[in-house]
Design an enzyme around this catalytic site. Structure first.
Site, PDB file in Angstrom:
ATOM      1  N   CYS A 132       0.819  -1.219   0.000  1.00 13.72           N
ATOM      2  CA  CYS A 132       0.000   0.000   0.000  1.00 13.72           C
ATOM      3  C   CYS A 132       0.849   1.265   0.000  1.00 13.72           C
ATOM      4  CB  CYS A 132      -0.926   0.004   1.208  1.00 13.72           C
ATOM      5  SG  CYS A 132      -1.917  -1.480   1.293  1.00 13.72           S
ATOM      6  N   HIS A 140      -3.655   6.759   3.088  1.00 14.50           N
ATOM      7  CA  HIS A 140      -4.012   5.490   2.453  1.00 14.50           C
ATOM      8  C   HIS A 140      -5.406   5.090   2.938  1.00 14.50           C
ATOM      9  CE1 HIS A 140      -4.148   1.443   1.161  1.00 14.50           C
ATOM     10  NE2 HIS A 140      -3.883   0.904   2.341  1.00 14.50           N
ATOM     11  N   ASN A 171     -10.088  -0.652  -0.153  1.00 16.71           N
ATOM     12  CA  ASN A 171      -8.629  -0.532  -0.109  1.00 16.71           C
ATOM     13  C   ASN A 171      -8.058  -1.004  -1.449  1.00 16.71           C
ATOM     14  OD1 ASN A 171      -5.893  -0.870   0.340  1.00 16.71           O
ATOM     15  ND2 ASN A 171      -6.118  -1.837   2.334  1.00 16.71           N
TER      16      ASN A 171
HETATM   17  O1  UT7 Z   1      -3.803  -1.683   3.645  1.00 17.89           O
HETATM   18  C1  UT7 Z   1      -2.878  -2.302   4.472  1.00 17.89           C
HETATM   19  C2  UT7 Z   1      -3.139  -2.073   5.881  1.00 17.89           C
HETATM   20  N1  UT7 Z   1      -4.322  -2.777   6.283  1.00 17.89           N
HETATM   21  C3  UT7 Z   1      -5.005  -2.309   7.282  1.00 17.89           C
HETATM   22  O2  UT7 Z   1      -4.649  -1.293   7.803  1.00 17.89           O
HETATM   23  C4  UT7 Z   1      -6.173  -3.119   7.789  1.00 17.89           C
HETATM   24  C5  UT7 Z   1      -6.217  -3.025   9.278  1.00 17.89           C
HETATM   25  N2  UT7 Z   1      -7.271  -3.814   9.912  1.00 17.89           N
HETATM   26  C6  UT7 Z   1      -8.598  -3.555   9.837  1.00 17.89           C
HETATM   27  O3  UT7 Z   1      -9.013  -2.707   9.074  1.00 17.89           O
HETATM   28  C7  UT7 Z   1      -9.526  -4.272  10.793  1.00 17.89           C
HETATM   29  O4  UT7 Z   1      -8.738  -4.986  11.729  1.00 17.89           O
HETATM   30  C8  UT7 Z   1     -10.496  -5.253  10.093  1.00 17.89           C
HETATM   31  C9  UT7 Z   1     -11.565  -4.482   9.350  1.00 17.89           C
HETATM   32  C10 UT7 Z   1      -9.780  -6.170   9.160  1.00 17.89           C
HETATM   33  C11 UT7 Z   1     -11.222  -6.098  11.143  1.00 17.89           C
HETATM   34  O5  UT7 Z   1     -11.900  -5.254  12.072  1.00 17.89           O
HETATM   35  P1  UT7 Z   1     -11.738  -5.489  13.640  1.00 17.89           P
HETATM   36  O6  UT7 Z   1     -12.599  -4.506  14.308  1.00 17.89           O
HETATM   37  O7  UT7 Z   1     -10.268  -5.475  13.928  1.00 17.89           O
HETATM   38  O8  UT7 Z   1     -12.367  -6.930  13.823  1.00 17.89           O
HETATM   39  P2  UT7 Z   1     -11.707  -8.238  14.455  1.00 17.89           P
HETATM   40  O9  UT7 Z   1     -10.711  -8.836  13.519  1.00 17.89           O
HETATM   41  O10 UT7 Z   1     -11.261  -7.949  15.861  1.00 17.89           O
HETATM   42  O11 UT7 Z   1     -12.966  -9.197  14.520  1.00 17.89           O
HETATM   43  C12 UT7 Z   1     -14.081  -8.916  15.382  1.00 17.89           C
HETATM   44  C13 UT7 Z   1     -15.164  -9.959  15.134  1.00 17.89           C
HETATM   45  C14 UT7 Z   1     -14.649 -11.396  15.126  1.00 17.89           C
HETATM   46  O12 UT7 Z   1     -15.637 -12.210  15.718  1.00 17.89           O
HETATM   47  P3  UT7 Z   1     -15.508 -12.702  17.246  1.00 17.89           P
HETATM   48  O13 UT7 Z   1     -14.218 -13.465  17.310  1.00 17.89           O
HETATM   49  O14 UT7 Z   1     -15.481 -11.430  18.073  1.00 17.89           O
HETATM   50  O15 UT7 Z   1     -16.716 -13.526  17.441  1.00 17.89           O
HETATM   51  C15 UT7 Z   1     -14.540 -11.734  13.673  1.00 17.89           C
HETATM   52  O16 UT7 Z   1     -14.663 -13.111  13.420  1.00 17.89           O
HETATM   53  O17 UT7 Z   1     -15.738  -9.742  13.838  1.00 17.89           O
HETATM   54  C16 UT7 Z   1     -15.718 -10.976  13.102  1.00 17.89           C
HETATM   55  N3  UT7 Z   1     -15.562 -10.649  11.690  1.00 17.89           N
HETATM   56  C17 UT7 Z   1     -16.597 -10.404  10.879  1.00 17.89           C
HETATM   57  N4  UT7 Z   1     -17.921 -10.391  11.105  1.00 17.89           N
HETATM   58  C18 UT7 Z   1     -18.714 -10.084  10.054  1.00 17.89           C
HETATM   59  C19 UT7 Z   1     -14.397 -10.526  10.977  1.00 17.89           C
HETATM   60  N5  UT7 Z   1     -14.677 -10.204   9.718  1.00 17.89           N
HETATM   61  C20 UT7 Z   1     -16.027 -10.124   9.616  1.00 17.89           C
HETATM   62  C21 UT7 Z   1     -16.903  -9.822   8.571  1.00 17.89           C
HETATM   63  N6  UT7 Z   1     -18.229  -9.815   8.823  1.00 17.89           N
HETATM   64  N7  UT7 Z   1     -16.469  -9.535   7.319  1.00 17.89           N
END
Ligand code: UT7
Length: 331
Positions: free
Chosen positions: A113, A254, A284
């Protein structure tokens, strides 16, 4: 002579992929995606449309807006993690051929990125050392080719597209690409990774069966590191240039996640109207994200010649960087 950001162009594929579409593919919801990422839509390239095709379309527009003739372009740098070909030829060479440009230095760079800011840094160094006069830099990605549409934690984030800029010369420091800082830390190499398909784990049935040829991300860990690193990086470049957030016309980060941009924007005290946001529309798009955002702001009439842009990026590697750039495109 200083490097000058002479023009911007972008290309967006025609097929959109909405959150509602993704609800039919994986266990997710429009509400979750909007709340956690701010993304509402992304665009996906056609099956016969490749990174070079998108980069070429963005480049055509950037060249037309720059006032520079094609035969005056003496270098082409394409930032991409989704090149048309695994090893060679470079996507930059394929784009050069589509543009009808012969004899220019042409190569790809891989900084995920952060690729566009890295490419801008190389262009600045080439120009300010006197080696080159007019450089086409491109960020282009067909991320849909490396996204696993069975993995809800990543497939909701990414889209395809391209952006390009012509970097020329100026004698005025204040009209130039004023300062750039780029960094990396390979200790976090597994935060964003496509484990298979390279020479370490060459393409095999096993790699395909285990989906190792697709992008994997430690989302939560990446999120926290992104907020802290971006905040520190912007603070540093502003201080180094005796500027504050009030001196910046547009903060163009970004576009990975609205929550990251919002957190960084608040910590740095940018007023909301100065923060450029396109993540809802495009998701993204990795190396294409910043030039696509610049192009959006230009085409909507907000970004004008002489505006001071602060670019800020973070991505796989890990890599990151920031740049203070005067937008110097003639109307
Ligand atoms: O471009 C390069 C750099 N990339 C980034 O900067 C990306 C950085 N990361 C993010 O943007 C976020 O971490 C994400 C959007 C990828 C994820 O968001 P989060 O708030 O960090 O969620 P999480 O990974 O902590 O997951 C929370 C919950 C989990 O369920 P449990 O374990 O709490 O029951 C996941 O399984 O959300 C669940 N989950 C989803 N639920 C519905 C993960 N993905 C999804 C989804 N739909 N697509």
């Amino acid at each position: 002579m200083y490097a000058s950001f002479k023009s911007i162009g972008a290309y967006v594929p025609s097929k959109s992929l909405t959150n509602k579409d993704l609800e039919k593919i994986v266990d997710t919801s429009d509400e979750w995606i909007k709340q956690r990422t701010g993304i509402e839509n992304r665009y996906i390239a056609a099956s016969d449309e490749f990174t070079s095709d998108m980069g070429y379309r963005a480049a055509e527009l950037a060249i037309a807006r720059s006032g520079v003739e094609r035969d005056e372009i003496d270098a082409i740098i394409c930032a991409t993690i989704t090149p048309d070909y695994f090893c060679m030829p470079s996507t930059a060479c394929v784009i050069a051929d589509k543009l009808g440009i012969k004899n220019a230095t042409a190569f790809d760079i891989s900084a995920a990125c952060s690729g566009f800011v890295y490419a801008l840094n190389i262009a600045k160094a080439f120009i300010e050392s006197g080696l080159k006069q007019n450089i086409l830099i491109i960020g282009a990605e067909k991320l849909s080719a490396i996204v696993d549409y069975t993995d809800r934690t990543t497939c909701i984030l990414f889209g395809d597209g391209a952006g390009a800029a012509v970097i020329g010369t100026t004698e005025e420091k204040e009209a130039s690409v004023i300062d750039i800082h780029t960094s990396s830390d390979g200790a976090f190499q597994d935060f964003l990774i496509t484990p298979g398909g390279g020479v370490k784990h060459p393409c095999s049935q096993d790699v395909i069966d285990q989906h190792l040829n697709y992008l994997k991300m430690k989302g939560n860990e990446t999120f926290k590191l992104a907020v802290n690193t971006l905040t520190k990086d912007v603070t540093r470049i502003l201080a180094k240039n005796n500027l504050t957030s009030e001196d910046i016309d547009y903060f163009i980060p970004h576009q990975a996640n609205f929550r990251i941009i919002d957190a960084v924007g608040r910590k740095l005290k940018f007023s909301p109207e100065k923060i450029v946001l396109t993540v809802a529309k495009y998701g993204n798009t990795s190396a294409a994200s910043i030039p696509m955002a610049i192009n959006d702001w230009y085409e909507s009439g907000k970004l004008k010649r002489g505006d001071l842009m602060l670019l800020d990026t973070f991505g796989g590697g890990l890599t990151w960087g920031s740049a203070l750039v005067c937008f110097n495109q003639k109307d």
